[in-house]
Enzyme design. Structure first.
Site, PDB file in Angstrom:
ATOM      1  N   SER A  23      18.457   7.451  -0.165  1.00 27.52           N
ATOM      2  CA  SER A  23      17.796   6.234  -0.672  1.00 27.52           C
ATOM      3  C   SER A  23      18.816   5.361  -1.395  1.00 27.52           C
ATOM      4  O   SER A  23      18.481   4.275  -1.866  1.00 27.52           O
ATOM      5  CB  SER A  23      16.646   6.595  -1.620  1.00 27.52           C
ATOM      6  OG  SER A  23      17.104   7.442  -2.650  1.00 27.52           O
ATOM      7  N   HIS A 156     -15.607 -27.189   2.542  1.00 25.02           N
ATOM      8  CA  HIS A 156     -15.571 -27.011   4.008  1.00 25.02           C
ATOM      9  C   HIS A 156     -14.533 -27.916   4.665  1.00 25.02           C
ATOM     10  O   HIS A 156     -14.678 -28.271   5.837  1.00 25.02           O
ATOM     11  CB  HIS A 156     -16.938 -27.289   4.653  1.00 25.02           C
ATOM     12  CG  HIS A 156     -18.072 -26.637   3.944  1.00 25.02           C
ATOM     13  ND1 HIS A 156     -18.550 -25.389   4.263  1.00 25.02           N
ATOM     14  CD2 HIS A 156     -18.815 -27.062   2.884  1.00 25.02           C
ATOM     15  CE1 HIS A 156     -19.553 -25.070   3.447  1.00 25.02           C
ATOM     16  NE2 HIS A 156     -19.728 -26.068   2.594  1.00 25.02           N
ATOM     17  N   SER A 277      14.026 -31.178  12.672  1.00 23.73           N
ATOM     18  CA  SER A 277      13.857 -30.470  13.935  1.00 23.73           C
ATOM     19  C   SER A 277      15.144 -30.583  14.733  1.00 23.73           C
ATOM     20  O   SER A 277      15.834 -31.597  14.663  1.00 23.73           O
ATOM     21  CB  SER A 277      12.696 -31.090  14.709  1.00 23.73           C
ATOM     22  OG  SER A 277      12.846 -30.838  16.095  1.00 23.73           O
ATOM     23  N   LYS A 283      11.375 -35.859  13.010  1.00 24.43           N
ATOM     24  CA  LYS A 283      10.585 -34.882  12.259  1.00 24.43           C
ATOM     25  C   LYS A 283      11.104 -34.600  10.856  1.00 24.43           C
ATOM     26  O   LYS A 283      12.306 -34.571  10.609  1.00 24.43           O
ATOM     27  CB  LYS A 283      10.535 -33.552  13.030  1.00 24.43           C
ATOM     28  CG  LYS A 283       9.762 -33.618  14.331  1.00 24.43           C
ATOM     29  CD  LYS A 283       8.256 -33.661  14.111  1.00 24.43           C
ATOM     30  CE  LYS A 283       7.754 -32.445  13.419  1.00 24.43           C
ATOM     31  NZ  LYS A 283       6.936 -31.591  14.236  1.00 24.43           N
ATOM     32  N   GLU A 290       5.549 -23.843   4.318  1.00 24.24           N
ATOM     33  CA  GLU A 290       5.092 -22.931   5.370  1.00 24.24           C
ATOM     34  C   GLU A 290       5.558 -21.500   5.110  1.00 24.24           C
ATOM     35  O   GLU A 290       4.824 -20.542   5.311  1.00 24.24           O
ATOM     36  CB  GLU A 290       5.604 -23.400   6.738  1.00 24.24           C
ATOM     37  CG  GLU A 290       4.891 -24.649   7.229  1.00 24.24           C
ATOM     38  CD  GLU A 290       5.580 -25.228   8.455  1.00 24.24           C
ATOM     39  OE1 GLU A 290       5.107 -24.953   9.558  1.00 24.24           O
ATOM     40  OE2 GLU A 290       6.599 -25.927   8.294  1.00 24.24           O
ATOM     41  N   TYR A 317       5.000  15.639  -7.498  1.00 22.33           N
ATOM     42  CA  TYR A 317       5.945  14.810  -6.753  1.00 22.33           C
ATOM     43  C   TYR A 317       6.058  15.269  -5.303  1.00 22.33           C
ATOM     44  O   TYR A 317       6.054  16.466  -5.010  1.00 22.33           O
ATOM     45  CB  TYR A 317       7.349  14.863  -7.408  1.00 22.33           C
ATOM     46  CG  TYR A 317       8.368  14.057  -6.625  1.00 22.33           C
ATOM     47  CD1 TYR A 317       8.487  12.677  -6.812  1.00 22.33           C
ATOM     48  CD2 TYR A 317       9.165  14.654  -5.654  1.00 22.33           C
ATOM     49  CE1 TYR A 317       9.394  11.930  -6.075  1.00 22.33           C
ATOM     50  CE2 TYR A 317      10.072  13.909  -4.903  1.00 22.33           C
ATOM     51  CZ  TYR A 317      10.172  12.549  -5.112  1.00 22.33           C
ATOM     52  OH  TYR A 317      11.053  11.815  -4.376  1.00 22.33           O
TER      53      TYR A 317
HETATM   54  N1  ARG Z   1      15.329   9.550  -4.561  1.00 24.75           N
HETATM   55  C1  ARG Z   1      14.166  10.245  -4.999  1.00 24.75           C
HETATM   56  C2  ARG Z   1      12.971   9.283  -5.021  1.00 24.75           C
HETATM   57  O1  ARG Z   1      13.201   8.142  -5.034  1.00 24.75           O
HETATM   58  C3  ARG Z   1      14.369  10.782  -6.364  1.00 24.75           C
HETATM   59  C4  ARG Z   1      13.520  11.972  -6.671  1.00 24.75           C
HETATM   60  C5  ARG Z   1      13.939  13.112  -5.834  1.00 24.75           C
HETATM   61  N2  ARG Z   1      13.295  14.304  -6.234  1.00 24.75           N
HETATM   62  C6  ARG Z   1      13.298  15.413  -5.439  1.00 24.75           C
HETATM   63  N3  ARG Z   1      12.713  16.440  -5.900  1.00 24.75           N
HETATM   64  N4  ARG Z   1      13.837  15.408  -4.276  1.00 24.75           N
HETATM   65  O2  ARG Z   1      11.830   9.670  -5.028  1.00 24.75           O
END
Ligand code: ARG
Length: 457
Positions: A23, A156, A277, A283, A290, A317
């Site tokens: 991530s 309307h 345009s 235009k 938009e 979690y």
């Molecule tokens: N990158 C993870 C998230 O955003 C952090 C938490 C990860 N925890 C775990 N037990 N793998 O959720």
């Protein structure tokens, strides 16, 4: 690079797993908050005697250096270290040695990520609140400046009754004011400190979570460690507030698009806020408005996305929850850009006063005023409505306007009608007479703006 959790593993992580689970490519945006949270945590650990004070000092110093490295773009984020939490922790250990490993005492990434998002959303919500305040001020300024302009009010999308342009503008000001209140309310639930919940159960170590909350200026400490690492409804609330706000900006954008069309010709958008345009040289397109309308789709989508991610997750979690961030980040970016664009575009709009007034005059927009006139003369409103409907029909059949009818013609519909009727069929008179609380008379609108501004302060 060695993973902080590699102890019980014998095989190397597959490449696809690193790609699939990382991530860092998006949560690096949380770096500031991750470090801020870690500094507070280290101070708490030292204060409680959980780690030696001199180690905590080294940790804090190391974290501050990492802060500077990231800020200046010198820091190298590594995919194999998954996320922002492990990237920073590894860098710390590399920098100050094994004692850096003391930082992760009495916390887990589960409470750490919850903390980071809360800190992030707290800052962003505050910024959105101030952007909304700016937008509300712009609208109140415009309303005050254009108090003399009358326009057709619609239901309307058919001309209904004349109103002040200022009244129309203030309608949006009120919407944005409620949006702001919604973000302020959401902040109460965002600003709760989850760190110290650890993985899910709390810890055997003698932590002081309230001290961490105090250092990070949270209003309160979360009460249930399982809830703390599982809950994302504060993010969902933020996304809901954003969706409602975008619904409002989208409606406003739609009106600006309509009004700037040749057919309406109510306004002219400034050149700086329109585009041309590539084929039709004449235009001038309202693309910004938009896109304001169009970008609403992604914000609604982000809300649906996170609602769906969270639906049916068992406590506590789950890695699914890593999918919470991109919708939130995208929403923050979209909302802030939209508010900024609207804030800059609105004051540059030119209103075509003549055209607005003529359009308000043209229809039988004061027919309701005639019905109310008859009601004031004692005729039940339903009957008054019927009589007025016949007057309108007569005008249509004879190609006349309400002001063209003679008193004899008026009297043929009802003998309660007197010469004073002509005082009630003009567009301006109609607007001036709407003195009911919250109505469109200049008197009431001035009052409205005054109250609104007082609340804004
Ligand atoms: N990158 C993870 C998230 O955003 C952090 C938490 C990860 N925890 C775990 N037990 N793998 O959720």
């Amino acid at each position: 690079m060695k993973k902080p959790w590699s102890g019980r593993f014998t095989e190397k992580t597959a490449d696809i797993v690193e790609k699939y689970t990382e991530s860092i490519s998006f949560d690096k945006r949380l770096w500031r908050y991750d470090i801020e949270g870690s500094i507070a945590h280290a101070k708490m650990l030292a204060k409680q005697g959980i780690i030696p004070k001199k180690d905590a000092d080294k940790i804090v110093k190391g974290l501050k250096e990492i802060y500077k490295e990231i800020e200046s773009g010198r820091f190298k984020f590594r995919e194999e270290l998954e996320d922002i939490h492990m990237n920073i922790e590894s860098a710390l250990i590399k920098k100050i040695g094994e004692i850096g490993g003391r930082l992760h005492t009495a916390r887990s990434r589960n409470d750490q990520v919850a903390l980071d998002i809360r800190l992030y959303l707290r800052a962003e919500a505050r910024e959105i609140i101030s952007l909304l305040k700016g937008l509300e001020t712009v609208l109140a300024d415009m309303a005050e400046k254009h108090l003399g302009i009358v326009m057709p009010g619609y239901t309307h999308l058919q001309r209904a009754q004349p109103v002040l342009l200022s009244h129309h503008l203030m309608a949006y000001a009120h919407m944005f004011d409620r949006d702001r209140a919604r973000f302020e309310d959401a902040l109460k639930r965002i600003n709760i400190m989850p760190l110290g919940s650890c993985a899910l159960a709390g810890t055997t170590l003698p932590t002081d979570r309230h001290y961490v909350a105090e250092l990070l200026e949270f209003d309160a400490v979360s009460e249930n460690s399982m809830d703390s690492v599982s809950d994302r409804d504060f993010s969902l609330e933020f996304l809901s507030c954003s969706s409602i706000l975008m619904m409002h900006t989208s409606r406003m954008a739609e009106e600006l698009i309509l009004w700037s069309s040749e057919e309406f010709s109510f306004i002219e958008l400034s050149d700086a806020f329109t585009t041309g345009s590539s084929i039709m040289p004449q235009k001038k397109n309202p693309d910004v408005a938009e896109l304001m309308r169009g970008k609403t789709g992604r914000v609604y989508g982000n809300l649906m996305s996170l609602l769906t991610t969270m639906k049916g997750l068992p406590l506590s979690y789950n890695r699914d929850m890593q999918e919470d961030k991109e919708p939130v980040f995208d929403t923050v970016d979209t909302v802030k850009l939209t508010l900024n664009a609207l804030f800059q575009m609105l004051p540059k709009i030119k209103f075509n006063e003549r055209r607005l007034k003529d359009t308000a005059d043209a229809a039988f927009s004061t027919a309701t005023d005639i019905a109310e006139y008859l009601a004031r003369k004692g005729i039940p409103f339903r009957t008054a409505h019927e009589i007025t409907g016949k007057i309108v029909r007569y005008c249509i059949d004879n190609n006349k306007r309400l002001s063209d009818l003679s008193i004899t013609e008026y009297k043929s519909f009802s003998d309660v009608i007197g010469n004073d009727i002509y005082k009630f069929i003009g567009t301006l008179e109609s607007v001036n007479a709407k003195k009911s609380y919250g109505g469109t008379s200049p008197e009431m609108v001035k009052e409205q703006i005054k109250k609104f501004r007082k609340r804004l302060k």
